[in-house]
Scaffold this motif. Structure first.
Motif, PDB file in Angstrom:
ATOM      1  N   ARG A 105       0.830  -1.208   0.000  1.00  0.00           N
ATOM      2  CA  ARG A 105       0.000   0.000   0.000  1.00  0.00           C
ATOM      3  C   ARG A 105       0.862   1.254   0.000  1.00  0.00           C
ATOM      4  NH1 ARG A 105      -2.572  -0.769   4.574  1.00  0.00           N
ATOM      5  NH2 ARG A 105      -3.831  -2.441   3.701  1.00  0.00           N
ATOM      6  N   GLU A 107       3.918   1.502  -1.135  1.00  0.00           N
ATOM      7  CA  GLU A 107       4.585   1.619  -2.438  1.00  0.00           C
ATOM      8  C   GLU A 107       3.643   2.203  -3.482  1.00  0.00           C
ATOM      9  OE1 GLU A 107       7.566   1.533  -5.163  1.00  0.00           O
ATOM     10  OE2 GLU A 107       7.695   1.173  -3.003  1.00  0.00           O
ATOM     11  N   ARG A 108       2.358   1.754  -3.468  1.00  0.00           N
ATOM     12  CA  ARG A 108       1.381   2.306  -4.412  1.00  0.00           C
ATOM     13  C   ARG A 108       1.190   3.804  -4.192  1.00  0.00           C
ATOM     14  NH1 ARG A 108      -1.487  -2.551  -3.514  1.00  0.00           N
ATOM     15  NH2 ARG A 108      -2.870  -1.506  -2.019  1.00  0.00           N
ATOM     16  N   LEU A 109       1.083   4.186  -2.920  1.00  0.00           N
ATOM     17  CA  LEU A 109       0.909   5.607  -2.612  1.00  0.00           C
ATOM     18  C   LEU A 109       2.119   6.419  -3.066  1.00  0.00           C
ATOM     19  CD1 LEU A 109      -0.681   5.349   0.958  1.00  0.00           C
ATOM     20  CD2 LEU A 109      -1.820   6.122  -1.135  1.00  0.00           C
ATOM     21  N   ARG A 111       4.178   5.649  -5.511  1.00  0.00           N
ATOM     22  CA  ARG A 111       4.165   5.730  -6.972  1.00  0.00           C
ATOM     23  C   ARG A 111       3.187   6.788  -7.458  1.00  0.00           C
ATOM     24  NH1 ARG A 111       4.709  -0.068  -7.072  1.00  0.00           N
ATOM     25  NH2 ARG A 111       2.445  -0.262  -7.326  1.00  0.00           N
ATOM     26  N   ARG A 112       1.981   6.807  -6.849  1.00  0.00           N
ATOM     27  CA  ARG A 112       1.005   7.831  -7.233  1.00  0.00           C
ATOM     28  C   ARG A 112       1.528   9.231  -6.973  1.00  0.00           C
ATOM     29  NH1 ARG A 112      -4.240   5.128  -4.353  1.00  0.00           N
ATOM     30  NH2 ARG A 112      -4.428   3.291  -5.708  1.00  0.00           N
ATOM     31  N   LYS A 113       2.167   9.391  -5.808  1.00  0.00           N
ATOM     32  CA  LYS A 113       2.715  10.707  -5.455  1.00  0.00           C
ATOM     33  C   LYS A 113       3.775  11.136  -6.450  1.00  0.00           C
ATOM     34  CE  LYS A 113       4.595  13.239  -1.501  1.00  0.00           C
ATOM     35  NZ  LYS A 113       5.056  13.135  -0.099  1.00  0.00           N
ATOM     36  N   ARG A 114       4.655  10.188  -6.851  1.00  0.00           N
ATOM     37  CA  ARG A 114       5.689  10.517  -7.825  1.00  0.00           C
ATOM     38  C   ARG A 114       5.088  10.876  -9.175  1.00  0.00           C
ATOM     39  NH1 ARG A 114       8.957   6.401  -5.210  1.00  0.00           N
ATOM     40  NH2 ARG A 114       8.056   4.827  -6.585  1.00  0.00           N
ATOM     41  N   ARG A 115       4.028  10.111  -9.594  1.00  0.00           N
ATOM     42  CA  ARG A 115       3.391  10.412 -10.876  1.00  0.00           C
ATOM     43  C   ARG A 115       2.760  11.793 -10.876  1.00  0.00           C
ATOM     44  NH1 ARG A 115       1.838   4.818 -11.127  1.00  0.00           N
ATOM     45  NH2 ARG A 115      -0.146   5.299 -10.140  1.00  0.00           N
ATOM     46  N   ARG A 116       2.058  12.121  -9.746  1.00  0.00           N
ATOM     47  CA  ARG A 116       1.438  13.447  -9.662  1.00  0.00           C
ATOM     48  C   ARG A 116       2.490  14.539  -9.705  1.00  0.00           C
ATOM     49  NH1 ARG A 116      -1.422  11.420  -5.043  1.00  0.00           N
ATOM     50  NH2 ARG A 116      -3.362  10.379  -5.666  1.00  0.00           N
ATOM     51  N   LYS A 117       3.590  14.328  -8.975  1.00  0.00           N
ATOM     52  CA  LYS A 117       4.663  15.326  -8.952  1.00  0.00           C
ATOM     53  C   LYS A 117       5.255  15.514 -10.339  1.00  0.00           C
ATOM     54  CE  LYS A 117       9.014  16.438  -6.613  1.00  0.00           C
ATOM     55  NZ  LYS A 117      10.019  15.978  -5.632  1.00  0.00           N
ATOM     56  N   HIS A 118       5.489  14.372 -11.056  1.00  0.00           N
ATOM     57  CA  HIS A 118       6.044  14.456 -12.408  1.00  0.00           C
ATOM     58  C   HIS A 118       5.078  15.173 -13.342  1.00  0.00           C
ATOM     59  CE1 HIS A 118       8.189  13.345 -16.013  1.00  0.00           C
ATOM     60  NE2 HIS A 118       7.075  12.837 -16.504  1.00  0.00           N
TER      61      HIS A 118
END
Length: 527
Positions: A105, A107-109, A111-118
């Protein structure tokens, strides 16, 4: 202090039993290791000391295709069916499962945070804000239908304010800097492009980013990544992009050595017919508000099986030959041919030397195909030390000076046509700050509607190749210095940037397509 140290040394050397001390240390270490192992969530003791196995606890684990049958043999060893994939963790406790779920959980969070930041970073950098305009003007523009917006843009460009000094643009490069600047600002303010989602990879939506045909791929990549000009609502679009790659089409459909381009042409014909049947947008204008970008030499020839595609569509082509009747100057767009060798660093090795460090008058090296290059070699190969004219650059020469170094050390870089009129050497010369000498009678020059090519290049007729040195020497030093400085100022308009910037090559191509659409548009088309 010295007496105290002597007593300690005597005790350590003569009164301590080192064997006993070593045994005690070993026992303590083993004891500590056992305590640590027993505290693990899935103790190693369960693997070292096998407990009695409960056969009923091993069931057939049914997980679809990844299932594996477990069985227990008489000697308490696990046996797994060979036809099923590995591996199921044994004796995993509820505590371990909970820990793994928590970790997944987290790790998923992350990844989502990194995608939003990118995504925020990309949107922040790639898509610059439009020119600042008053709120009432923004509301007015938002209320315009696409054709009304085009009519508004045409009227605004006609009354463009005079530009005398702009920090981002160098006036001597342009035919009319005021018109160009106003048109570019209106493109940023108004233009919306719809990209058809239809079409399977690799021919569609898969850019080819390396080699001499890479211009179409870089444009596709940057266009499809864009969130500023691209709209998901076709009713708001001023232009419709056909997102195919002529290079990928050639690799996927063409039969080697068949010399038959008809299958490629039929493929595109069927694709356009499918779009016309599925959507109303093509038939509404018969393709005049649609555009394609193709850099392969065959780009113009594979359009022939669809009459409206070849006649009406805005075609951005590297092979911009005005003599063949396919490319229409004023409607179609001459696409600069760029040879990209490093996708991660498209501007690798860009730059040149100052005028005083350019001892070579003229340079060319390349394959001998087409009618012009053999003629160039005939008159100038090994004839004059100032004219370094070769076929493929010989090893004896390249060992002393590489191809890029030759261009950086030359005053003029010759850009003769090959089989077709286009050549990547024009952009290469600009990258290496060498004045390009273009020898291709029927080439429509890139961005010719806005750029004044006489300010930074020479156009030499094919018939004048025997007089080439005479023509070059007739250019006064002062004029050459101005031209070479203009080449340096021009560079940024021919740069591919992984993160696009204003007035770079991506935006210059898009502006040419926008300008072509405005030129074709008639106010009578407003519904």
């Amino acid at each position: 202090m010295r007496k105290f140290l002597r007593r300690i040394i005597v005790v350590l050397l003569f009164r301590v039993s080192w064997k006993k001390l070593f045994v005690i240390g070993t026992i303590l270490t083993v004891f500590r290791v056992v305590i640590q192992i027993s505290s693990l969530p899935n103790p190693l003791t369960e693997w070292i000391i096998s407990p009695p196995l409960d056969v009923s606890s091993y069931q057939r684990l049914n997980h679809g295709k990844n299932s594996r049958e477990l069985s227990v043999t008489s000697d308490n060893q696990l046996k797994m069916s060979e036809h099923l994939p590995t591996v199921v963790a044994l004796n995993s406790t509820a505590r371990t499962n909970r820990s793994m779920r928590v970790m997944e959980r987290r790790e998923r969070l992350l990844r989502r945070k990194r995608r939003r930041k990118h995504a925020r970073l990309v949107e922040k950098i790639i898509y610059p804000p439009p020119p600042a305009v008053p709120d009432h003007l923004q509301r007015f523009i938002a209320s315009l239908e696409p054709n009304e917006a085009l009519a508004y843009a045409k009227s605004e460009i006609e009354k463009a304010p005079l530009v005398t000094d702009d920090p981002d643009l160098y006036a001597p490069l342009f035919r009319n800097i005021s018109i160009f600047k106003r048109s570019y600002e209106l493109m940023e303010l108004l233009l919306k492009v719809y990209i058809y989602k239809e079409g399977e990879r690799p021919i569609f939506h898969e850019p080819h980013l390396m080699g001499i045909y890479s211009s179409e791929g870089w444009f596709m990549k940057l266009m499809e990544d864009n969130r500023y000009f691209v709209t998901g609502d076709p009713e708001k679009a001023h232009l419709f992009y056909l997102p195919y790659s002529s290079r990928q089409l050639q690799m996927a459909v063409y039969v080697p050595k068949s010399h038959n381009l008809r299958p490629l042409s039929i493929f595109l014909r069927d694709y356009v017919n499918m779009l016309a049947a599925k959507y109303p947008f093509w038939n509404r204008t018969h393709g005049t508000d649609h555009f394609l970008v193709a850099c392969h030499d065959w780009g113009p020839y594979i359009l022939k099986d669809h009459e409206e595609l070849i006649r009406n569509t805005i075609k951005a082509l590297c092979n911009a030959d005005i003599s063949e009747g396919i490319f229409k100057a004023g409607k179609d767009v001459s696409l600069p041919e760029t040879a990209i060798r490093n996708v991660g660093k498209p501007l690798y090795n860009v730059g040149g030397k100052r005028v005083s460090q350019r001892p070579i008058l003229a340079f060319f090296a390349g394959n001998m195909h087409g009618p012009v290059r053999p003629k160039l070699l005939k008159y100038w190969s090994d004839r004059d030390e100032d004219m370094r004219i070769y076929g493929p650059l010989p090893n004896r020469v390249s060992r002393k000076m590489s191809y890029p170094e030759h261009m950086k050390s030359s005053k003029y870089c010759l850009c003769p046509m090959g089989f077709e009129v286009n050549s990547p050497r024009i952009v290469e010369a600009i990258y290496y700050e060498c004045v390009p000498v273009i020898i291709a009678d029927n080439l429509a020059l890139p961005f010719d509607e806005v750029l004044d090519w006489s300010a930074f290049s020479l156009i030499v007729a094919e018939k004048d190749i025997p007089k080439l040195k005479e023509i070059l020497l007739s250019i006064p030093l002062r004029r050459y210095q101005v031209m070479q400085n203009n080449v340096k100022r021009l560079q940024k308009h021919f740069h591919w940037n992984s993160i696009p910037t204003r007035y770079d090559l991506f935006h210059m191509i898009l502006h040419s397509i926008w300008s072509s659409r405005l030129n074709q548009f008639q106010e009578s088309q407003i519904s």
